[in-house]
Design a protein around this motif. Structure first.
Motif, mmCIF file in Angstrom:
data_model
loop_
_atom_site.group_PDB
_atom_site.id
_atom_site.type_symbol
_atom_site.label_atom_id
_atom_site.label_comp_id
_atom_site.label_asym_id
_atom_site.label_seq_id
_atom_site.Cartn_x
_atom_site.Cartn_y
_atom_site.Cartn_z
ATOM 1 N N ASP A 188 0.834 -1.211 0.000
ATOM 2 C CA ASP A 188 0.000 0.000 0.000
ATOM 3 C C ASP A 188 0.865 1.256 0.000
ATOM 4 O OD1 ASP A 188 -2.266 -1.562 0.105
ATOM 5 O OD2 ASP A 188 -2.398 -1.480 2.298
ATOM 6 N N GLU A 189 0.257 2.355 -0.386
ATOM 7 C CA GLU A 189 0.923 3.656 -0.346
ATOM 8 C C GLU A 189 0.159 4.597 0.586
ATOM 9 O OE1 GLU A 189 2.656 3.503 -4.941
ATOM 10 O OE2 GLU A 189 1.114 4.976 -4.420
ATOM 11 N N VAL A 190 0.915 5.397 1.299
ATOM 12 C CA VAL A 190 0.319 6.380 2.210
ATOM 13 C C VAL A 190 0.912 7.744 1.870
ATOM 14 C CG1 VAL A 190 0.021 7.099 4.607
ATOM 15 C CG2 VAL A 190 0.006 4.659 4.031
ATOM 16 N N ILE A 191 0.048 8.712 1.627
ATOM 17 C CA ILE A 191 0.470 10.058 1.231
ATOM 18 C C ILE A 191 0.729 10.913 2.468
ATOM 19 C CG2 ILE A 191 -0.365 12.191 0.149
ATOM 20 C CD1 ILE A 191 -1.737 10.385 -1.941
ATOM 21 N N THR A 192 1.898 11.549 2.495
ATOM 22 C CA THR A 192 2.233 12.398 3.634
ATOM 23 C C THR A 192 3.174 13.516 3.202
ATOM 24 O OG1 THR A 192 2.846 12.361 5.979
ATOM 25 C CG2 THR A 192 4.235 11.066 4.499
ATOM 26 N N THR A 193 3.647 14.285 4.172
ATOM 27 C CA THR A 193 4.503 15.439 3.919
ATOM 28 C C THR A 193 5.977 15.103 4.151
ATOM 29 O OG1 THR A 193 5.131 17.588 4.853
ATOM 30 C CG2 THR A 193 3.922 16.131 6.282
ATOM 31 N N PRO A 194 6.875 15.715 3.385
ATOM 32 C CA PRO A 194 8.301 15.487 3.648
ATOM 33 C C PRO A 194 8.849 16.362 4.772
ATOM 34 C CG PRO A 194 8.046 16.854 1.690
ATOM 35 C CD PRO A 194 6.655 16.533 2.167
ATOM 36 N N LEU A 195 8.075 17.368 5.220
ATOM 37 C CA LEU A 195 8.575 18.251 6.281
ATOM 38 C C LEU A 195 7.934 17.832 7.601
ATOM 39 C CD1 LEU A 195 10.524 20.678 6.676
ATOM 40 C CD2 LEU A 195 8.489 22.129 6.744
ATOM 41 N N THR A 196 8.535 16.821 8.226
ATOM 42 C CA THR A 196 8.034 16.287 9.488
ATOM 43 C C THR A 196 9.150 15.485 10.132
ATOM 44 O OG1 THR A 196 6.340 14.870 10.522
ATOM 45 C CG2 THR A 196 7.062 14.244 8.337
ATOM 46 N N PHE A 197 8.874 15.001 11.342
ATOM 47 C CA PHE A 197 9.813 14.120 12.033
ATOM 48 C C PHE A 197 9.677 12.718 11.430
ATOM 49 C CE2 PHE A 197 10.799 11.453 15.863
ATOM 50 C CZ PHE A 197 12.143 11.757 15.897
ATOM 51 N N ILE A 198 10.777 11.984 11.414
ATOM 52 C CA ILE A 198 10.803 10.682 10.721
ATOM 53 C C ILE A 198 9.802 9.669 11.279
ATOM 54 C CG2 ILE A 198 12.668 9.695 12.110
ATOM 55 C CD1 ILE A 198 13.728 8.427 9.441
ATOM 56 N N ALA A 199 9.331 9.867 12.509
ATOM 57 C CA ALA A 199 8.347 8.928 13.078
ATOM 58 C C ALA A 199 7.134 8.775 12.169
ATOM 59 C CB ALA A 199 7.903 9.402 14.457
ATOM 60 N N THR A 200 6.741 9.874 11.517
ATOM 61 C CA THR A 200 5.574 9.851 10.632
ATOM 62 C C THR A 200 5.725 8.766 9.569
ATOM 63 O OG1 THR A 200 5.525 12.269 10.894
ATOM 64 C CG2 THR A 200 4.108 11.328 9.189
ATOM 65 N N THR A 201 6.881 8.738 8.926
ATOM 66 C CA THR A 201 7.082 7.787 7.830
ATOM 67 C C THR A 201 7.597 6.431 8.317
ATOM 68 O OG1 THR A 201 9.131 8.997 7.466
ATOM 69 C CG2 THR A 201 7.324 9.393 5.910
ATOM 70 N N GLU A 202 8.264 6.416 9.464
ATOM 71 C CA GLU A 202 8.645 5.110 10.037
ATOM 72 C C GLU A 202 7.400 4.255 10.241
ATOM 73 O OE1 GLU A 202 12.620 5.871 12.760
ATOM 74 O OE2 GLU A 202 10.687 6.473 13.563
ATOM 75 N N HIS B 178 6.861 0.673 8.687
ATOM 76 C CA HIS B 178 6.793 -0.460 9.614
ATOM 77 C C HIS B 178 5.531 -1.303 9.463
ATOM 78 C CE1 HIS B 178 10.062 1.476 12.338
ATOM 79 N NE2 HIS B 178 10.574 0.795 11.341
ATOM 80 N N VAL B 179 4.520 -0.794 8.783
ATOM 81 C CA VAL B 179 3.375 -1.666 8.471
ATOM 82 C C VAL B 179 3.539 -2.275 7.067
ATOM 83 C CG1 VAL B 179 1.836 -0.361 10.003
ATOM 84 C CG2 VAL B 179 1.818 0.117 7.528
ATOM 85 N N GLY B 180 4.666 -2.000 6.438
ATOM 86 C CA GLY B 180 4.945 -2.594 5.126
ATOM 87 C C GLY B 180 4.529 -1.722 3.963
ATOM 88 N N ALA B 181 4.019 -0.538 4.245
ATOM 89 C CA ALA B 181 3.560 0.349 3.174
ATOM 90 C C ALA B 181 4.689 1.302 2.769
ATOM 91 C CB ALA B 181 2.328 1.129 3.625
ATOM 92 N N ARG B 182 4.391 2.127 1.770
ATOM 93 C CA ARG B 182 5.405 3.017 1.217
ATOM 94 C C ARG B 182 4.962 4.469 1.385
ATOM 95 N NH1 ARG B 182 8.947 2.853 -3.632
ATOM 96 N NH2 ARG B 182 8.718 4.840 -4.711
ATOM 97 N N PRO B 183 5.832 5.317 1.960
ATOM 98 C CA PRO B 183 5.474 6.733 2.057
ATOM 99 C C PRO B 183 5.540 7.405 0.689
ATOM 100 C CG PRO B 183 7.544 6.275 3.245
ATOM 101 C CD PRO B 183 7.162 5.022 2.518
ATOM 102 N N VAL B 184 4.517 8.144 0.342
ATOM 103 C CA VAL B 184 4.492 8.930 -0.901
ATOM 104 C C VAL B 184 4.378 10.393 -0.491
ATOM 105 C CG1 VAL B 184 3.162 9.459 -2.978
ATOM 106 C CG2 VAL B 184 3.480 7.075 -2.265
ATOM 107 N N PHE B 185 5.396 11.168 -0.854
ATOM 108 C CA PHE B 185 5.447 12.552 -0.383
ATOM 109 C C PHE B 185 4.696 13.498 -1.305
ATOM 110 C CE2 PHE B 185 9.454 10.710 1.357
ATOM 111 C CZ PHE B 185 9.125 10.830 2.708
ATOM 112 N N VAL B 186 4.112 14.512 -0.679
ATOM 113 C CA VAL B 186 3.485 15.622 -1.396
ATOM 114 C C VAL B 186 4.050 16.888 -0.767
ATOM 115 C CG1 VAL B 186 1.296 16.868 -1.649
ATOM 116 C CG2 VAL B 186 1.380 14.407 -2.067
#
Ligand SMILES: *Cc1c(COP(=O)(O)O)cnc(C)c1O
Length: 365
Positions: free
Chosen positions: A76-90, A94-102
């Motif tokens: 799966d893909e999850v859309i998020t921001t690149p300007l944040t603390f790494i916990a957001t994308t960790e 960690h659930v096996g999905a991929r961060p997609v930045f906007v």
């Protein structure tokens, strides 16, 4: 020295109540879950104007469990921001999905809602907005897109306790919101802690199982879970502190307004509070510092601490080299990360200290 944040003054002001709460928990030797945790979960959910609160060991854990409970997993893909603390994308990884930045909106530093739709694919499962620095992301637009594409909205509210969007508290708006009680956050424990807040009973039940080894009864495990519980000691401390959160938030907002006034003529951009939103100023972040390193150095020499949240956007972190991003991919986030500066911000800051910070900054520019 004026620090970025001072946790000691606050403790000294409420020492008697905190010490009594700690003694009570130790006296009862009831350290795991139980009444202390339940009572804080109820109180914090109510504070957020939401139905359910599930205490966790951190916000990082809360985000992971919230994503799992929303059915996000491998591929799966999850859309998020690149300007944040790494916990957001960790949590996403960690659930096996991929961060997609906007990229971000350079006025609010939050995800640019006009760019979200272009990032949606067949694999997109969720949008994970971060309410950065304490200002809610544009939730109406995000929820509308989520509805159109059948996506879940999981909010990173680690910096946004008591923040409001169009009159509603963060935690009561999207599918699920995750809070941090890391010591320096607006509501901080004396160690790590977090909470999942939601109005969705199924998400709540699933997170409750997952955070405690998938069990309802002591040795009956319905699923495999995690050891991601909030400690009773922290819950008791947080319950004492919660009764001050509204007044501490008001103080943060007053400090921000004073900074804004004092810096109005300075060649920096001060934070913009969006109409209809309530910014809770976890951080007071100025922008457009073309010569940031020198300014920071001068501030430090005059006894004023400052910080950078965050100096390297996530898409350019070594940890995400495998995603294949290049400098320039998210130019607004990159420019911000080079020119932003966080000034001292905590409820107990005095007006005199704020005047000193502002004057020292103006002299340094
Ligand atoms: C602090 C923070 C987290 C992580 O919180 P922990 O409780 O330390 O796991 C996640 N996201 C953001 C935006 C944060 O500021």
């Amino acid at each position: 020295m004026i620090p970025l944040v001072d946790l000691k003054i606050q403790y000294e002001q409420i020492k008697a109540d905190i010490d009594a709460a700690i003694s009570r928990v130790i006296g009862n030797t009831s350290f795991i879950l139980g009444e202390e945790v339940k009572s804080f979960e109820t109180a914090f959910a109510q504070f957020c104007q939401a139905e359910y609160g599930i205490g966790t060991s951190s916000c990082t854990a809360a985000l992971q469990l919230a994503l799992l409970a929303c059915g996000v997993g491998p591929g799966d893909e999850v859309i998020t921001t690149p300007l944040t603390f790494i916990a957001t994308t960790e949590a996403i990884s960690h659930v096996g999905a991929r961060p997609v930045f906007v990229d971000i909106d350079p006025l609010t530093y939050n995800i640019d809602v006009y760019r979200i739709e272009a990032a949606i694919t067949d694999r997109t499962k969720a949008i994970l907005p971060v309410h950065l620095y304490g200002q809610p992301a544009e939730l109406d637009a995000i929820l509308e897109i989520a509805k159109k594409y059948h996506l879940k909205v999981v909010e990173d509210a680690a910096q946004a306790h008591a923040a409001e969007y169009k009159g509603r508290r963060v935690g009561s708006i999207g599918d699920v919101a995750c809070f941090s009680f890391y010591p320096g956050k607006n509501l901080g424990a004396y160690g790590d802690g977090g909470m999942v807040v939601t109005n969705d009973v199924e998400i709540a039940e699933q997170v409750r199982l997952l955070r405690n080894h998938g069990r309802r009864e002591k040795y009956e495990h319905l699923i495999e879970g995690f050891s991601y519980r909030l400690d009773a000691l922290h819950a008791a401390i947080l319950n004492v502190k919660l009764s001050y959160l509204e007044q501490w938030t008001a103080a943060r907002r007053q400090h921000a307004h004073l900074y804004n006034d004092l810096l109005a003529e300075a060649p920096v951009a001060t934070p913009q509070e969006m109409t209809g939103g309530r910014h809770v100023y976890h951080l007071y972040v100025i922008n457009n510092l073309k010569n940031r390193a020198a300014v920071q150095q001068k501030l430090k020499a005059q006894g004023v601490a400052s910080g950078i949240h965050y100096p390297i956007p996530l898409h350019l972190q070594p940890a995400y080299a495998h995603l294949g991003h290049q400098p320039g991919d998210f130019s607004q986030a990159e420019t911000a990360s080079q020119q932003i500066l966080s000034l001292p911000m905590f409820p107990e800051l005095t007006d005199k200290q704020i005047h000193t910070v502002a004057q020292t900054l103006k002299d340094s520019l």
